[in-house]
Design an enzyme around this catalytic site. Structure first.
Site, PDB file in Angstrom:
ATOM      1  N   ARG A 295      -3.463  -5.093   8.067  1.00 27.69           N
ATOM      2  CA  ARG A 295      -4.518  -4.198   8.573  1.00 27.69           C
ATOM      3  C   ARG A 295      -5.631  -5.007   9.229  1.00 27.69           C
ATOM      4  O   ARG A 295      -6.098  -4.687  10.320  1.00 27.69           O
ATOM      5  CB  ARG A 295      -5.118  -3.384   7.422  1.00 27.69           C
ATOM      6  CG  ARG A 295      -4.252  -2.261   6.904  1.00 27.69           C
ATOM      7  CD  ARG A 295      -4.929  -1.574   5.743  1.00 27.69           C
ATOM      8  NE  ARG A 295      -4.920  -2.382   4.534  1.00 27.69           N
ATOM      9  CZ  ARG A 295      -5.850  -2.325   3.575  1.00 27.69           C
ATOM     10  NH1 ARG A 295      -6.888  -1.518   3.705  1.00 27.69           N
ATOM     11  NH2 ARG A 295      -5.764  -3.077   2.506  1.00 27.69           N
TER      12      ARG A 295
ATOM     13  N   ASP B 233       0.842  -1.198   0.000  1.00 29.90           N
ATOM     14  CA  ASP B 233       0.000   0.000   0.000  1.00 29.90           C
ATOM     15  C   ASP B 233       0.878   1.249   0.000  1.00 29.90           C
ATOM     16  O   ASP B 233       2.014   1.216   0.490  1.00 29.90           O
ATOM     17  CB  ASP B 233      -0.912   0.012   1.226  1.00 29.90           C
ATOM     18  CG  ASP B 233      -2.017  -1.036   1.145  1.00 29.90           C
ATOM     19  OD1 ASP B 233      -2.306  -1.495   0.020  1.00 29.90           O
ATOM     20  OD2 ASP B 233      -2.591  -1.386   2.196  1.00 29.90           O
TER      21      ASP B 233
ATOM     22  N   TYR C  93       6.805  -8.484   8.660  1.00 34.13           N
ATOM     23  CA  TYR C  93       6.426  -7.091   8.855  1.00 34.13           C
ATOM     24  C   TYR C  93       6.657  -6.677  10.301  1.00 34.13           C
ATOM     25  O   TYR C  93       6.596  -7.504  11.213  1.00 34.13           O
ATOM     26  CB  TYR C  93       4.937  -6.883   8.549  1.00 34.13           C
ATOM     27  CG  TYR C  93       4.511  -7.197   7.145  1.00 34.13           C
ATOM     28  CD1 TYR C  93       4.479  -6.205   6.165  1.00 34.13           C
ATOM     29  CD2 TYR C  93       4.113  -8.486   6.783  1.00 34.13           C
ATOM     30  CE1 TYR C  93       4.064  -6.486   4.868  1.00 34.13           C
ATOM     31  CE2 TYR C  93       3.703  -8.778   5.491  1.00 34.13           C
ATOM     32  CZ  TYR C  93       3.679  -7.773   4.541  1.00 34.13           C
ATOM     33  OH  TYR C  93       3.272  -8.064   3.259  1.00 34.13           O
TER      34      TYR C  93
END
Length: 304
Positions: free
Chosen positions: A179, A41, A69
């Site tokens: 997310r 993103d 991540y």
């Protein structure tokens, strides 16, 4: 001068789409044949592998590898995009949570989990991207899918006013929405949750310390030192077993012919792709064992 070839690891800055990075790299390198392995993103930073030249043929293999991540989750608020780029839709009046509760909750997400893709995502439903429908104010039913969390650990917890910010590291399978993971962790703690920050620290087995910035790529292209930073295509798929073909069948291998396994060493023990080399150590391509004891070509890298 021959075209650049291999995997170039870029550290994607915030504010760029993955497509923006590819477009910028094409201008910097003066070449069109560039593909990326794994979309990020715009607000997300971190490792974005670019495949240059013939290495574009391995994109499908390296983007299947696990990704790591470091994310920051804010407990006590939620948004329509599941991150801070959207509109805040809910805030909790009172938040009571301990570090130990958060640690236990994170641990509970290890393994195979089910996720529903967020409305603001590139998944297609009825021929349209979900984010296109979301921008039209529409919400549609999405199929959940299974992903795998291999590792997850809390790195820190700090209070931002009355909201706790949780930073954690996660190693996960392709297709995991961090997310959505943040939102689901919040739900497990009976709180709304929103992703505040995200950095991809590993993709295709490449970590941030092997990445170059776009500025560094331009500089190294200009001074002729970029080639040394490229990861050869066969090294990028080193998770596939390596095998050697007999000299008398090298030409046949490069012509994309099926080969009897007796010409391959060592013996092929597993189904799935293999890397095939000649006796001099040159990479010939990706092959696969098939019923009947033959090795069949999947991607041939004709020598240039």
């Amino acid at each position: 001068m021959s075209e650049l070839e291999g995997v170039l690891a870029v550290y994607k800055p915030a504010g760029f789409t993955s497509h923006d990075v590819v477009a910028k790299a094409r201008r910097l390198l003066g070449m069109k044949r560039i593909g990326h392995a794994g979309t990020l993103d715009p607000q997300v930073t971190g490792v974005l592998p670019l495949c240059l030249g013939r290495a574009t043929r391995i994109v499908e293999y390296i983007q299947e590898l696990p990704k790591e991540y470091i994310a920051t989750l804010r407990l006590g608020m939620s948004s329509d995009t599941e991150d801070l780029t959207g509109t805040i839709t809910e805030t909790a009046d009172e938040i009571r949570v301990t570090e130990e509760e958060v640690r236990r909750t994170l641990e509970s997400f290890k393994g195979i989990i089910s996720q529903t893709p967020p409305m603001y995502s590139a998944v297609k439903v009825g021929g349209k991207r979900l984010y296109e429908l979301a921008r039209e104010g529409k919400t549609v039913e999405r199929k959940s899918r299974e992903v795998e969390i291999y590792e997850i650990e809390m790195l820190g917890m700090v209070w931002n006013g009355r909201f706790p910010d949780i930073t954690f590291r996660v190693l996960c399978s392709k297709g995991t929405y961090i997310r959505t993971l943040c939102v689901d962790i919040g739900h497990a703690l009976s709180l709304p949750g929103v992703m505040v920050k995200l950095e991809r620290t590993m993709s295709a087995g490449i970590r941030t310390d092997r990445c170059l910035s776009l500025e560094e790529i331009g500089e190294r292209k200009a001074n002729g030192t970029l080639q040394e930073f490229l990861i050869p295509a066969d090294e990028a798929i080193s998770h596939f077993p390596a095998h050697t073909v007999a000299d008398e069948k090298k030409a046949a291998a490069l012509q994309g012919q099926r080969l009897a396994t007796r010409f391959i060493s060592p013996d092929v023990q597993v189904n799935g792709p293999i890397r095939l080399y000649d006796l001099q150590g040159s990479f010939l391509g990706i092959y696969e064992w098939e019923e009947g004891g033959l090795i069949t070509p999947v991607k041939v890298f004709a020598q240039v």
